[in-house]
Design a protein around this motif. Structure first.
Motif, short mmCIF file in Angstrom:
data_model
loop_
_atom_site.label_atom_id
_atom_site.label_comp_id
_atom_site.label_asym_id
_atom_site.label_seq_id
_atom_site.Cartn_x
_atom_site.Cartn_y
_atom_site.Cartn_z
N ARG A 1 5.51 14.03 -25.92
CA ARG A 1 6.16 14.89 -24.94
C ARG A 1 6.93 14.06 -23.92
O ARG A 1 8.05 14.41 -23.53
CB ARG A 1 5.13 15.77 -24.23
N THR B 1 10.92 14.16 -23.57
CA THR B 1 11.46 14.53 -22.26
C THR B 1 12.49 13.51 -21.79
O THR B 1 13.53 13.87 -21.22
CB THR B 1 10.32 14.65 -21.23
N PHE C 1 11.42 20.88 -21.15
CA PHE C 1 12.33 19.91 -21.77
C PHE C 1 13.76 20.12 -21.28
O PHE C 1 14.48 19.17 -20.99
CB PHE C 1 12.28 20.05 -23.30
N LEU D 1 6.66 20.51 -31.13
CA LEU D 1 5.69 20.05 -30.12
C LEU D 1 5.15 21.21 -29.30
O LEU D 1 3.96 21.22 -28.93
CB LEU D 1 6.34 19.00 -29.22
N ALA E 1 11.26 19.57 -30.19
CA ALA E 1 10.59 20.26 -29.10
C ALA E 1 9.87 21.51 -29.58
O ALA E 1 8.76 21.82 -29.12
CB ALA E 1 11.60 20.61 -28.01
#
Length: 417
Positions: A28, A32, A154, A142, A139
């Protein structure tokens, strides 16, 4: 059904009994960083558009055609990136596209005509389109693994990167040439990619099965960390239509992001006689408002749900952009830009995330292609409308499409529930 209705433990989520929360956290964080880098580089380019326009001697319509190079490169790449993600994985594609974007950001400052600008922006568009589809695909996987609606976080990183990139661009606009500025962005981009990229390359993306239509995006799919399996089942006709619908919602709102990114500073400087630093701050303020909206996006989704978030956001953005386009002073226009940013903040991530939950990487690719197509095709359209009418009138189309997104989201509330 609430988006968050079960506690998370060290072994919960996509990993079953395999305790890998640190891996999820690392993924993550790295993802990011790439979202933030994307926004940082893109904003660094857009705040120098007035200087590049002057350097090339382009008219508004010439600049619009040159910006079409970004659109063409990105949209064509987006249609292929879903397949690349399925074959090589979304993480390697993200790293490769981030490297190409970092290299290509320096090219516009080397152009001295509208035609050459369009050609180098074609390369930039290829990188921009690739990284955005790959990042959003990663994303979505995740988000499924984390079992929380964190997709807005994000996109908050993208907005934060844009705010920082635009703010720094405004500070150096008067004292640093576009060539030196954009070359510095290349160096920063390559360094960030070298630091964050290995984490994505070491950890494969969680692989999620497409969600059912009735399941919430954050908890609807099962995931694992195994390598991609065989081809996913073909989505039903209804699912494909819903994916396209969410893509249209993303298009309507991303059109506004692209318009403000490429034309906001020029509107403040040309139509409202704002200082170049104040003009550059317009996009920074817009990005700041989007960042604030997206940082609260998870809580907003858990409280209001998807439909209310979409409708409220679209209506707010429509009102804000009318003020931003038609205000008689730069300060009122800046207020309008901020309200627009708050309104648009969570619409795009919700739309793309929902499409990904419905149809996996193919859904992300479809919705992203439509959405980012709006972001990239909007600026050339604004350029032509500005030549035919005026730039303030052209910018009111942003309000119209934001209102349309709110109406579509409300009309689709039963189909998408």
């Amino acid at each position: 059904m609430p988006l968050l209705n079960k506690p998370r433990t060290a072994t919960s989520g996509a990993y079953g009994g395999d305790p890998a929360p640190r891996s999820l956290i690392r993924l993550r964080t790295a993802l990011t960083v790439f979202f933030a880098l994307d926004g940082f580089l893109f904003a660094g380019w857009v705040v120098r558009i007035p200087a590049i326009k002057q350097q090339t001697g382009a008219s508004a319509s010439d600049l619009g055609l040159a910006l079409l190079g970004v659109s063409a490169g990105a949209v064509v790449t987006m249609t292929l990136t879903g397949r690349l993600c399925r074959r090589f994985g979304s993480h390697p594609v993200t790293v490769a596209a981030g490297t190409l974007m970092s290299l290509s950001i320096a090219l516009p400052a080397q152009a001295h005509s509208a035609s050459s600008l369009g050609l180098v922006l074609l390369v930039f568009g290829v990188a921009y389109g690739g990284i955005n589809v790959a990042m959003n695909s990663a994303a979505v996987d995740l988000v499924t693994a984390l079992r929380r609606p964190v997709m807005p976080s994000f996109h908050a990183a993208f907005s934060l990167g844009g705010m920082i990139g635009a703010g720094l661009g405004g500070l150096v606009a008067a004292g640093l040439s576009p060539a030196a500025h954009l070359l510095a962005l290349t160096v920063v981009g390559l360094l960030v990619t070298a630091v964050a990229g290995p984490t994505l390359l070491r950890h494969p993306a969680p692989v999620s099965a497409p969600a059912s239509v009735s399941a919430p995006a954050s908890v609807s799919a099962r995931a694992s960390v195994s390598a991609p399996a065989g081809p996913a089942a073909r989505p039903s006709g209804r699912t494909r239509r819903l994916v396209v619908l969410f893509g249209v919602i993303a298009l309507c709102t991303a059109y506004g992001e692209g318009a403000l990114a490429d034309w906001g500073a020029l509107h403040l400087e040309q139509d409202l006689n704002a200082h170049p630093g104040v003009a550059a701050a317009g996009y920074s303020l817009f990005a700041l408002a989007m960042t604030a909206g997206r940082l609260t996006g998870t809580a907003l989704l858990e409280r209001l749900g998807q439909t209310r978030t979409l409708v409220l956001g679209g209506a707010t953005a429509a009102v804000g952009m009318l003020l931003g386009a038609l205000a008689p002073t730069a300060w009122l226009a800046l207020l309008g830009f901020a309200v627009t940013g708050l309104g648009l903040a969570n619409i795009f991530p919700v739309a793309v995330g929902r499409a990904g939950a419905l149809a996996g990487p193919a859904g992300v690719a479809t919705a992203s292609t439509l959405g980012y197509g709006g972001m990239l095709l909007g600026p050339p359209a604004i350029g032509f409308l500005a030549d035919w009418f005026s730039l303030p009138v052209a910018l009111t189309t942003v309000a119209g499409l934001a209102g349309a997104a709110a109406l579509i989201g409300y009309a689709a509330r039963k189909s998408a529930s």
